[in-house]
Design an enzyme around this catalytic site. Structure first.
Site, PDB file in Angstrom:
ATOM      1  N   HIS A  86       0.851  -1.187   0.000  1.00 23.88           N
ATOM      2  CA  HIS A  86       0.000   0.000   0.000  1.00 23.88           C
ATOM      3  C   HIS A  86       0.888   1.238   0.000  1.00 23.88           C
ATOM      4  CE1 HIS A  86      -3.832  -2.061   1.784  1.00 23.88           C
ATOM      5  NE2 HIS A  86      -3.250  -2.800   0.858  1.00 23.88           N
ATOM      6  N   GLU A 110       1.048   3.848   1.966  1.00 21.52           N
ATOM      7  CA  GLU A 110       1.615   4.215   3.259  1.00 21.52           C
ATOM      8  C   GLU A 110       2.751   3.276   3.657  1.00 21.52           C
ATOM      9  OE1 GLU A 110      -2.811   5.293   3.306  1.00 21.52           O
ATOM     10  OE2 GLU A 110      -1.587   3.627   2.591  1.00 21.52           O
ATOM     11  N   CYS A 138      -5.889   2.195   5.754  1.00 19.75           N
ATOM     12  CA  CYS A 138      -6.569   0.945   6.103  1.00 19.75           C
ATOM     13  C   CYS A 138      -6.005   0.460   7.447  1.00 19.75           C
ATOM     14  CB  CYS A 138      -6.336  -0.096   5.010  1.00 19.75           C
ATOM     15  SG  CYS A 138      -4.658  -0.788   5.002  1.00 19.75           S
ATOM     16  N   CYS A 171      -2.171  -0.251   7.333  1.00 13.78           N
ATOM     17  CA  CYS A 171      -1.346   0.951   7.228  1.00 13.78           C
ATOM     18  C   CYS A 171      -1.408   1.790   8.506  1.00 13.78           C
ATOM     19  CB  CYS A 171      -1.770   1.771   6.020  1.00 13.78           C
ATOM     20  SG  CYS A 171      -1.439   0.918   4.458  1.00 13.78           S
TER      21      CYS A 171
END
Length: 162
Positions: A59, A61, A89, A92
């Site tokens: 992801h 992040e 999410c 993250c």
């Protein structure tokens, strides 16, 4: 939240990364960066690379956190703020806590992400449930070797706590 001009520019850069890297075929429309909380200097940038890297953990992040840790050669990212194009999410968010960032500033909400097919609400709900009630089966299987590793860590003089 009212952003300073510097914070606005950093959040805009995260949004720009989300669009730019999505259009380049890297992955979903998510961008992030870590900047020094005081000086606003960008330390590292990241973008979603889930589909291009065949990595479900890639992801934006996470990518930014990994890049910042490498750039600074440290795992403690206190003193930095995470700017991201979307509310993190659960994975993250947990990574940001582990990295000890000072703050998270995000643009889109998780509800907006759900509207385009990125619905993490069920994960938030699953994590809050007792282990036995989660949809992903988990079994506790005590193992002496695993307990020994913990005992050795507890006593190990050369360890680096984190």
């Amino acid at each position: 939240m009212t952003l300073t001009p510097e914070q606005h520019a950093l959040l805009s850069r995260a949004a720009q990364l989300s669009e730019e890297k999505m259009r380049a075929g890297c992955g979903g429309p998510f961008g992030a960066l870590l900047a020094d909380t005081q000086t606003h200097v960008i330390i590292a940038e990241g973008w979603n690379q889930v589909t291009s890297g065949n990595d479900p953990t890639a992801h934006a992040e996470i990518s930014a956190i990994r890049a910042a840790a490498q750039a600074l050669q440290r795992f403690d990212l206190s003193g930095l703020t995470l700017y991201t194009s979307c509310e993190p999410c659960p994975m993250c968010l947990a990574a940001a806590y582990w990295a000890r960032v000072d703050a998270i500033i995000y643009a889109n909400t998780r509800q907006q992400a759900a509207q385009i097919g990125f619905d993490d609400e069920w994960i938030y709900q699953e994590v809050a449930k007792p282990i036995a009630q989660r949809s992903l089966p988990m079994r506790h299987a005590p193992l002496k070797e695993a307990e020994a590793a913990f005992a050795h860590w507890r006593e190990w003089a050369e360890k680096t706590p984190y």
